[in-house]
Design an enzyme around this catalytic site. Structure first.
Site, PDB file in Angstrom:
ATOM      1  N   PRO A  46       0.783  -1.244   0.000  1.00 57.74           N
ATOM      2  CG  PRO A  46      -0.227  -1.123   2.121  1.00 57.74           C
ATOM      3  CD  PRO A  46       0.540  -2.030   1.220  1.00 57.74           C
ATOM      4  CD  GLU A  47       3.717   2.416   3.297  1.00 60.39           C
ATOM      5  OE1 GLU A  47       3.389   3.593   3.056  1.00 60.39           O
ATOM      6  OE2 GLU A  47       3.584   1.891   4.417  1.00 60.39           O
ATOM      7  CG  ASN A  50       6.713  11.209  -3.027  1.00 57.71           C
ATOM      8  OD1 ASN A  50       7.673  11.631  -3.648  1.00 57.71           O
ATOM      9  ND2 ASN A  50       5.471  11.359  -3.466  1.00 57.71           N
ATOM     10  CG  HIS A 244       1.155  18.030  -1.290  1.00 56.95           C
ATOM     11  ND1 HIS A 244       1.498  17.125  -0.308  1.00 56.95           N
ATOM     12  CD2 HIS A 244       0.368  17.344  -2.178  1.00 56.95           C
ATOM     13  CE1 HIS A 244       0.961  15.950  -0.601  1.00 56.95           C
ATOM     14  NE2 HIS A 244       0.275  16.046  -1.725  1.00 56.95           N
ATOM     15  CG  LEU A 245      -5.361  20.601   0.124  1.00 52.70           C
ATOM     16  CD1 LEU A 245      -4.920  21.140   1.464  1.00 52.70           C
ATOM     17  CD2 LEU A 245      -6.286  21.606  -0.567  1.00 52.70           C
ATOM     18  NE  ARG A 246      -1.094  11.524   0.371  1.00 55.88           N
ATOM     19  CZ  ARG A 246      -1.937  10.496   0.406  1.00 55.88           C
ATOM     20  NH1 ARG A 246      -3.234  10.679   0.207  1.00 55.88           N
ATOM     21  NH2 ARG A 246      -1.475   9.278   0.670  1.00 55.88           N
ATOM     22  CG  ASP A 323       0.743  18.042  -9.255  1.00 58.46           C
ATOM     23  OD1 ASP A 323       0.563  18.992 -10.040  1.00 58.46           O
ATOM     24  OD2 ASP A 323      -0.166  17.236  -8.934  1.00 58.46           O
ATOM     25  CB  THR A 340       6.537  10.491   2.095  1.00 58.22           C
ATOM     26  OG1 THR A 340       5.521   9.791   1.390  1.00 58.22           O
ATOM     27  CG2 THR A 340       6.808   9.808   3.410  1.00 58.22           C
ATOM     28  CG  PHE A 341       3.204  14.237  -2.733  1.00 57.13           C
ATOM     29  CD1 PHE A 341       2.957  13.385  -3.799  1.00 57.13           C
ATOM     30  CD2 PHE A 341       3.187  15.607  -2.973  1.00 57.13           C
ATOM     31  CE1 PHE A 341       2.715  13.886  -5.078  1.00 57.13           C
ATOM     32  CE2 PHE A 341       2.947  16.115  -4.244  1.00 57.13           C
ATOM     33  CZ  PHE A 341       2.706  15.249  -5.295  1.00 57.13           C
TER      34      PHE A 341
HETATM   35  O1  GFB Z   1       3.746   9.659  -2.328  1.00 57.82           O
HETATM   36  P1  GFB Z   1       3.171   9.010  -1.137  1.00 57.82           P
HETATM   37  O2  GFB Z   1       3.925   7.891  -0.545  1.00 57.82           O
HETATM   38  O3  GFB Z   1       2.926  10.134  -0.077  1.00 57.82           O
HETATM   39  O4  GFB Z   1       1.712   8.510  -1.563  1.00 57.82           O
HETATM   40  P2  GFB Z   1       2.162  10.144   1.328  1.00 57.82           P
HETATM   41  C1  GFB Z   1       0.731   9.372  -2.041  1.00 57.82           C
HETATM   42  C2  GFB Z   1       0.471   9.201  -3.534  1.00 57.82           C
HETATM   43  O5  GFB Z   1      -0.768   9.838  -3.842  1.00 57.82           O
HETATM   44  C3  GFB Z   1       1.489   9.887  -4.445  1.00 57.82           C
HETATM   45  C4  GFB Z   1      -0.689  10.595  -5.031  1.00 57.82           C
HETATM   46  O6  GFB Z   1       2.608   9.110  -4.748  1.00 57.82           O
HETATM   47  C5  GFB Z   1       0.653  10.223  -5.669  1.00 57.82           C
HETATM   48  O7  GFB Z   1       0.472   9.091  -6.471  1.00 57.82           O
HETATM   49  N1  GFB Z   1      -0.703  12.021  -4.689  1.00 57.82           N
HETATM   50  C6  GFB Z   1      -0.753  12.569  -3.450  1.00 57.82           C
HETATM   51  C7  GFB Z   1      -0.671  13.032  -5.582  1.00 57.82           C
HETATM   52  N2  GFB Z   1      -0.772  13.912  -3.521  1.00 57.82           N
HETATM   53  C8  GFB Z   1      -0.717  14.239  -4.844  1.00 57.82           C
HETATM   54  C9  GFB Z   1      -0.694  15.471  -5.555  1.00 57.82           C
HETATM   55  O8  GFB Z   1      -0.719  16.563  -5.003  1.00 57.82           O
HETATM   56  N3  GFB Z   1      -0.622  15.397  -6.915  1.00 57.82           N
HETATM   57  C10 GFB Z   1      -0.572  14.210  -7.574  1.00 57.82           C
HETATM   58  N4  GFB Z   1      -0.483  14.233  -8.906  1.00 57.82           N
HETATM   59  N5  GFB Z   1      -0.616  13.023  -6.935  1.00 57.82           N
HETATM   60  C11 GFB Z   1       1.449   7.755   2.252  1.00 57.82           C
HETATM   61  C12 GFB Z   1       1.309   6.537   1.374  1.00 57.82           C
HETATM   62  O9  GFB Z   1       1.284   8.838   1.362  1.00 57.82           O
HETATM   63  O10 GFB Z   1       0.477   7.883   3.237  1.00 57.82           O
HETATM   64  C13 GFB Z   1       0.777   5.340   2.060  1.00 57.82           C
HETATM   65  O11 GFB Z   1       2.591   6.160   0.927  1.00 57.82           O
HETATM   66  C14 GFB Z   1      -0.296   5.633   3.074  1.00 57.82           C
HETATM   67  O12 GFB Z   1       0.220   4.519   1.065  1.00 57.82           O
HETATM   68  C15 GFB Z   1       0.169   6.741   3.994  1.00 57.82           C
HETATM   69  O13 GFB Z   1      -1.489   6.004   2.410  1.00 57.82           O
HETATM   70  C16 GFB Z   1      -0.860   7.077   5.052  1.00 57.82           C
HETATM   71  O14 GFB Z   1       3.119  10.066   2.454  1.00 57.82           O
HETATM   72  O15 GFB Z   1       1.316  11.366   1.236  1.00 57.82           O
END
Ligand code: GFB
Length: 381
Positions: A46-47, A50, A244-246, A323, A340-341
């Site tokens: 699920p990760e 980033n 960045h709005l997650r 982005d 982590t994004f």
């Molecule tokens: O990157 P990531 O590990 O960051 O996972 P977190 C989030 C994913 O969501 C990104 C999409 O790799 C993108 O595919 N995404 C999120 C976005 N924000 C954006 C955005 O602003 N623009 C675009 N284009 N895509 C962790 C996850 O997410 O959070 C785990 O790795 C878990 O699966 C955890 O959900 C709670 O650290 O934000």
């Protein structure tokens, strides 16, 4: 099952009554002068992208330690695909090589890396000698005391690999269905990535080893010299606010540290006023419904909206990088708590040489009493 771990005595950083060091044989060390060996790895399914980039750095630093101490280790990059967050329909998003997103030449400058398909060719087939499934300790930290240790232990979770008729292990190998493993062992590991070095050097003699659930290992030197191999710059950024709005799972979990859209827009407006910026770029994974609400609240926002052709070309991973890159070049950036994004955007900005005040900012939850801001990680040379 355990017999692959031909223990040698020199095994300092790990636990004293470690099963690896239980049996002593002299066969291992003499035979290992700079043999070519491969380290493969994978991360909890699920990760997201980033977090995976982060685990890459941990593995690269493990390979660096391994190379210092002996064999000619090469890091095999786990193909991208089947990521939960990559939800665009009808585009092929599996078995994607790292070269699609990253400059391999730059990665190579740090440690030798190869794509999985090169590994298969060099290795003479889709076989991985030994998979170590990393896990925590079933008992947690005993007496609340933290210590670094590694032990072969029974698998805690259901093993995601099963034996086929020929006795090979089948499982998820990045969508390469023909890939098989010769051996699988569960290993409890607590500590930094380098605690695996003695195990890989002394206890395992096979050529290719895969660490599954590699995120279990921590950074050796987060933000240390190995972490940042870049030049210090100085940057002002373009005249816009980067955001960045997650959303999605960050909102569904009703987290207190994530704001409502209204709360976020209020903060954006106040930052635009304070920094005299009349443009705002928003990167977000918000769903359709939230996007509609957001464009009502903030009609003047700018987003990167790829055409179908762009999406085919860049894929969801590439669009996310664009982005991030736009946010990395903003005059002022604000992100989402513990995403982590957002962290990767901090790093890019740190490398570019932005004033930390314009980088380490996050939205506060609507009801948060104390809203601690992200840590400033300085580059160490
Ligand atoms: O990157 P990531 O590990 O960051 O996972 P977190 C989030 C994913 O969501 C990104 C999409 O790799 C993108 O595919 N995404 C999120 C976005 N924000 C954006 C955005 O602003 N623009 C675009 N284009 N895509 C962790 C996850 O997410 O959070 C785990 O790795 C878990 O699966 C955890 O959900 C709670 O650290 O934000």
């Amino acid at each position: 099952f355990w017999s692959v771990f031909l223990g040698v005595a020199a095994f300092e950083p790990v636990h004293a009554d470690n099963v690896f060091s239980a049996s002593h044989t002299a066969t291992v060390q003499s035979a290992v002068a700079r043999d070519l060996r491969y380290l493969l790895y994978d991360v909890n399914p699920p990760e997201g992208f980033n977090l995976r980039r982060d685990v890459y750095i941990r593995m690269a630093s493990l390979v660096k330690s391994l190379r210092k101490n002996g064999d000619d280790w090469v890091l095999v990059l786990p193909p991208w695909g089947r990521l939960y967050h990559w939800q665009s329909p009808n585009i092929h998003q599996i078995r994607i090589q790292w070269g699609e997103f990253f400059s391999l030449t730059s990665l190579q400058a740090n440690v030798p890396v190869i794509e999985y398909e090169e590994f298969v060719a060099e290795n003479g087939g889709p076989f991985i000698d030994h998979v170590l499934v990393l896990q925590n300790y079933a008992e947690g930290w005993t007496d609340g005391k933290w210590e670094e240790k590694v032990d072969v232990r029974p698998c805690i979770d259901k093993l995601m690999y099963s034996k086929d008729k020929q006795g090979y292990y089948r499982g998820w190998f990045w969508g390469y269905d023909e890939t098989r493993a010769r051996n699988v062992t569960c290993v409890s590991a607590q500590g930094h990535a380098s605690i695996m070095a003695p195990v890989l050097q002394n206890n395992i003699t096979v050529t290719s080893v895969m660490l599954d659930r590699a995120e279990t290992l921590l950074h050796d030197h987060y933000a240390g010299k190995d972490y940042w191999d870049a030049k210090l710059g100085s940057a002002k950024g373009g005249p816009y606010l980067g955001v960045h709005l997650r959303r999605k799972d960050f909102v569904w979990g009703h987290r207190e540290d994530v704001p409502s859209l209204k709360g976020a827009v209020k903060k954006m407006r106040s930052l635009m006023k304070k920094y005299k910026l009349d443009r705002v770029f928003v990167a977000t994974d918000a769903d359709e419904e939230e996007l509609k609400e957001l464009s009502k609240l903030l009609p003047d926002m700018v987003r990167f909206e790829p055409s179908l052709e762009d999406l085919e070309l860049f894929k969801d991973g590439g669009v996310a990088i664009i982005d991030q890159w736009i946010c990395a070049h903003a005059r002022f950036f604000i992100g989402t708590s513990v995403s982590t994004f957002s962290f990767r955007i901090h790093e890019e900005r740190e490398i570019l040489g932005f004033d930390p005040k314009t980088t380490y900012n996050r939205f506060c939850g609507d009801t948060e009493k104390e809203c601690e801001q992200p840590t400033h990680w300085k580059i160490a040379y």
